[in-house]
Design a protein around this motif. Structure first.
Motif: not given
Length: 189
Positions: A1-10, A68-74, A111-116, A120-125
């Motif tokens: 099982m993979f869980t990203p290292p939350y929170p992910i800060m940009t 499915v991994l669901s991620v909120a961008a706040a 550019g917030l959607a691009t940033e977020a 998600i691509l980083r998590i995938g790759f």
């Protein structure tokens, strides 16, 4: 099982799992017909948004094909949830994933959607070690197509009238990126 290292800060966002406290923020854009125009669901009532949120809360990690991994961008600094991002694990054997995103139009053009979505691509790759991540959109959804292009994804297909959607035949665009393209882009960034 993979869980990203939350929170992910940009620089401007915090990416994290959804919580029950996100209902108002999520409903603020899931309820807009202009947001759902090219999606497989219609503008949601508050009850429908709550049901969708419950499903999102349950999708905080990936393990098996179809997960499915669901991620909120706040917004950073305790701001509202402005984005709803998804990473689907399509095939562990073939290391295939799919990205999806829905954003509050009140925050578009910054550019917030691009940033977020880049995270998600980083998590995938980098997190899951995927070989290929793709994203699909209705050909009329130029904002989504432009976002995938900004991410460095290449257009692989333009499927003509492949779906009967909202009472009419529609075209679909398929964008994708390979791990080597991600790593080459990350190295040059």
């Amino acid at each position: 099982m993979f869980t990203p290292p939350y929170p992910i800060m940009t620089p401007r966002l915090v990416l994290r799992p959804f919580t029950e406290a996100d209902l108002d923020d999520l409903h603020a854009f899931h309820s807009l017909p202009e947001v759902t125009r090219y999606l497989y669901w219609d503008a949601r009532t508050r009850e429908e948004t709550k049901a969708a949120l419950d499903r999102k809360i349950a999708c905080a990690s990936l393990g098996e094909d179809g997960d499915v991994l669901s991620v909120a961008a706040a917004l950073a600094g305790g701001g509202p949830v402005i984005g709803d991002l998804t990473l689907f694990l399509r095939s562990r054997e073939h290391r295939q994933g799919e990205i999806g995103f829905v954003f509050n139009p009140a925050y578009q053009g910054r550019g917030l959607a691009t940033e977020a979505a880049r995270e998600i691509l980083r998590i995938g790759f980098e997190g899951l070690g995927l070989h290929r991540v793709h994203g699909n959109c209705d050909a009329r959804n130029t904002a989504s197509a432009r976002l995938m292009e900004r991410l460095g994804m290449r257009k692989e297909a333009h499927l003509v009238e492949n779906e009967f959607f909202a009472g009419a035949w529609s075209d679909e665009l398929v964008y994708a990126m390979l791990a080597r393209e991600w790593h080459a882009g990350a190295a040059s960034a």
